[in-house]
Design a protein around this motif. Structure first.
Motif, mmCIF file in Angstrom:
data_model
loop_
_atom_site.group_PDB
_atom_site.id
_atom_site.type_symbol
_atom_site.label_atom_id
_atom_site.label_comp_id
_atom_site.label_asym_id
_atom_site.label_seq_id
_atom_site.Cartn_x
_atom_site.Cartn_y
_atom_site.Cartn_z
ATOM 1 N N GLU A 66 39.759 4.514 57.285
ATOM 2 C CA GLU A 66 40.852 4.259 56.351
ATOM 3 C C GLU A 66 42.148 4.018 57.124
ATOM 4 O O GLU A 66 42.490 4.760 58.038
ATOM 5 C CB GLU A 66 41.013 5.470 55.429
ATOM 6 C CG GLU A 66 42.164 5.376 54.458
ATOM 7 C CD GLU A 66 42.362 6.658 53.669
ATOM 8 O OE1 GLU A 66 43.349 6.724 52.905
ATOM 9 O OE2 GLU A 66 41.545 7.588 53.836
ATOM 10 N N THR A 69 48.668 5.383 56.213
ATOM 11 C CA THR A 69 49.722 4.939 55.298
ATOM 12 C C THR A 69 50.984 4.607 56.089
ATOM 13 O O THR A 69 51.188 5.085 57.203
ATOM 14 C CB THR A 69 50.041 6.025 54.263
ATOM 15 O OG1 THR A 69 50.564 7.180 54.934
ATOM 16 C CG2 THR A 69 48.790 6.412 53.474
ATOM 17 N N ARG A 70 51.831 3.819 55.497
ATOM 18 C CA ARG A 70 53.094 3.466 56.153
ATOM 19 C C ARG A 70 53.981 4.703 56.314
ATOM 20 O O ARG A 70 54.669 4.851 57.323
ATOM 21 C CB ARG A 70 53.813 2.384 55.350
ATOM 22 C CG ARG A 70 53.016 1.082 55.260
ATOM 23 C CD ARG A 70 53.720 0.040 54.406
ATOM 24 N NE ARG A 70 52.915 -1.173 54.295
ATOM 25 C CZ ARG A 70 52.047 -1.398 53.321
ATOM 26 N NH1 ARG A 70 51.883 -0.479 52.368
ATOM 27 N NH2 ARG A 70 51.347 -2.514 53.280
ATOM 28 N N SER A 71 53.946 5.586 55.319
ATOM 29 C CA SER A 71 54.776 6.797 55.398
ATOM 30 C C SER A 71 54.298 7.726 56.506
ATOM 31 O O SER A 71 55.112 8.355 57.187
ATOM 32 C CB SER A 71 54.768 7.535 54.057
ATOM 33 O OG SER A 71 53.448 7.896 53.680
ATOM 34 N N SER A 72 52.979 7.801 56.725
ATOM 35 C CA SER A 72 52.480 8.664 57.798
ATOM 36 C C SER A 72 52.836 8.093 59.162
ATOM 37 O O SER A 72 53.124 8.841 60.101
ATOM 38 C CB SER A 72 50.956 8.854 57.673
ATOM 39 O OG SER A 72 50.263 7.630 57.868
ATOM 40 N N ARG A 185 48.864 -3.664 57.257
ATOM 41 C CA ARG A 185 49.637 -2.487 57.675
ATOM 42 C C ARG A 185 49.723 -2.385 59.203
ATOM 43 O O ARG A 185 49.539 -1.316 59.788
ATOM 44 C CB ARG A 185 49.017 -1.191 57.130
ATOM 45 C CG ARG A 185 48.973 -1.091 55.631
ATOM 46 C CD ARG A 185 48.455 0.271 55.201
ATOM 47 N NE ARG A 185 47.858 0.210 53.884
ATOM 48 C CZ ARG A 185 47.152 1.196 53.345
ATOM 49 N NH1 ARG A 185 46.957 2.317 54.016
ATOM 50 N NH2 ARG A 185 46.632 1.071 52.146
#
Length: 203
Positions: A66, A69-72, A185
């Motif tokens: 997976e 995420t962009r925030s992580s 991403r």
């Protein structure tokens, strides 16, 4: 996932020309797998989410992870900045207070910097992670899912983008960051180094 549309490379009963499929010796190759490097005919490959060609054996492995995420990824960068600079500042101040000289501050701060860099290099070489990425359980891998060598991480993912950024007065860094809002991403430095950031194995 969609199968790439390819023209037929041979008529029924004809002999294949050029490279042949690794799974079907009677069929001409249509592409090369981005992960294993084997030839694949038009029936034995698919286009992955990263828009690269994979043979049917490698596609599940390439897409099983997976994407982070962009925030992580942003959180990991912030943690890394604190890890790299906060100890240097704190120990630099301590060094100045202990020795009452700027040389003491430089010595203490330099020792902290060396320690932090060594920790980062160890985590990158062993796990494909920085302190921030390890804290948030994400890691850097090649686009085919294989581990990334330390040389590629340091040279192509950090040094080359840094050298490009200097003459652009920071414009490259801005573009590098904004590219992550695309579907894959990935930042520009990911494209340069052929890497992506994924969620690490569950703990």
């Amino acid at each position: 996932m969609r199968r790439m549309s390819q023209p037929s490379f041979m008529e029924s009963g004809s002999q294949p020309t050029g490279a042949v499929c690794a799974l079907h010796a009677s069929r001409s190759a249509a592409t090369i797998c981005n992960r294993c490097g084997n030839y694949a005919c038009e029936q034995c490959f698919e286009v992955g989410a990263d828009r690269q060609d994979y043979c049917v054996n490698c596609l599940p492995r390439a897409e099983s992870a997976e994407l982070a995420t962009r925030s992580s990824r942003l959180g990991a960068v912030i943690i890394d900045q604190f890890f790299l600079f906060l100890p240097v500042i704190v120990l630099g101040v301590i060094g100045y207070q202990v020795t009452d000289t700027w040389w003491g501050a430089v010595a203490f701060g330099g020792a902290a910097a060396v320690f932090c860099v060594c920790v980062m290099l160890y985590l990158l070489s062993e796990y494909g992670q920085t302190v921030g990425k390890r804290a948030l359980n994400i890691k850097v891998v090649r686009t085919d899912g294989s581990p990334v060598g330390l040389g590629r991480l340091f040279l192509l993912r950090n040094l080359v983008p840094g050298l490009i950024n200097m003459p652009t007065s920071g414009i490259f860094n801005l573009i590098d960051t904004l590219v992550i809002f695309g579907e894959p991403r990935r930042c520009l430095h990911d494209y340069i180094a052929d890497t992506k950031v994924i969620v690490a194995d569950k703990r």
